[in-house]
Design an enzyme around this catalytic site. Structure first.
Site, PDB file in Angstrom:
ATOM      1  N   ASN A 202       0.846  -1.189   0.000  1.00 14.80           N
ATOM      2  CA  ASN A 202       0.000   0.000   0.000  1.00 14.80           C
ATOM      3  C   ASN A 202       0.882   1.239   0.000  1.00 14.80           C
ATOM      4  O   ASN A 202       1.916   1.297   0.658  1.00 14.80           O
ATOM      5  CB  ASN A 202      -0.991  -0.004   1.165  1.00 14.80           C
ATOM      6  CG  ASN A 202      -0.373  -0.126   2.540  1.00 14.80           C
ATOM      7  OD1 ASN A 202       0.555  -0.889   2.767  1.00 14.80           O
ATOM      8  ND2 ASN A 202      -0.912   0.636   3.492  1.00 14.80           N
TER       9      ASN A 202
ATOM     10  N   GLU B  70      -3.141  -4.609  -2.972  1.00 15.88           N
ATOM     11  CA  GLU B  70      -3.694  -5.509  -3.977  1.00 15.88           C
ATOM     12  C   GLU B  70      -3.721  -4.841  -5.346  1.00 15.88           C
ATOM     13  O   GLU B  70      -3.350  -5.439  -6.361  1.00 15.88           O
ATOM     14  CB  GLU B  70      -5.120  -5.944  -3.592  1.00 15.88           C
ATOM     15  CG  GLU B  70      -5.207  -6.664  -2.267  1.00 15.88           C
ATOM     16  CD  GLU B  70      -5.448  -5.741  -1.067  1.00 15.88           C
ATOM     17  OE1 GLU B  70      -6.047  -6.213  -0.091  1.00 15.88           O
ATOM     18  OE2 GLU B  70      -5.042  -4.553  -1.088  1.00 15.88           O
TER      19      GLU B  70
END
Length: 157
Positions: free
Chosen positions: A52, A65
């Site tokens: 992230n 992701e």
């Protein structure tokens, strides 16, 4: 293992989990202090990592992701066999809604998504056979979803 996902070879499963832990180390999360690492296993056996990356404007933040998927797709890779996600929390944490939709765009609905607790290694050492992993799929995480194939449906004009 979830009944609705396909099997991943144990060696590949461990590689993608290890890569998610490695990716987490590069998280840039000075605002939330919530590190996330993700790793995609491609159909060719390549592992693509993402962390992230936060931004002071918050809206410019990208989740681990999506980082992994954007890296893969921007390099022409669009076939995946597994995704592993890990945080610093000692329980399995699921992808956010936006990530779920992006995963849905590029991953098969029954592809294994491994939600890995931060204390995975300790759990394995303590005899917990799956290390506390929650195995799921985007079909389970985003039921009745809208995907690319829906754009091909006939329309009433």
């Amino acid at each position: 293992m979830s009944a609705s996902t396909w099997a991943v070879h144990p060696d590949d499963r461990e590689r993608v989990i290890k890569a998610a832990f490695e990716a987490k180390e590069f998280a840039y999360c000075r605002y939330s202090k919530f590190r996330v690492g993700a790793a995609l296993l491609t159909t060719t056996g390549q592992v693509i990592k993402g962390a992230n990356i936060e931004n002071a404007s918050y809206g410019g933040t990208i989740c681990a992701e999506r980082t992994a998927l954007v890296k893969a797709v921007s390099e022409g890779v669009r076939s995946f066999t597994a995704l592993a996600v890990v945080t610093d929390v000692a329980s399995a944490i699921s992808p956010c809604g936006m990530c779920r939709q992006v995963i849905r765009e590029f991953c098969a609905q029954n592809m294994p998504i491994l939600l890995v607790p931060a204390d995975y290694e300790k759990r394995l050492a303590g005899g917990e056979p799956d290390g506390g992993i929650k195995e799921t799929s985007i079909g389970e995480l985003l039921p009745d979803s809208f995907g690319p194939e829906d754009l091909e449906l006939p329309r009433d004009h």
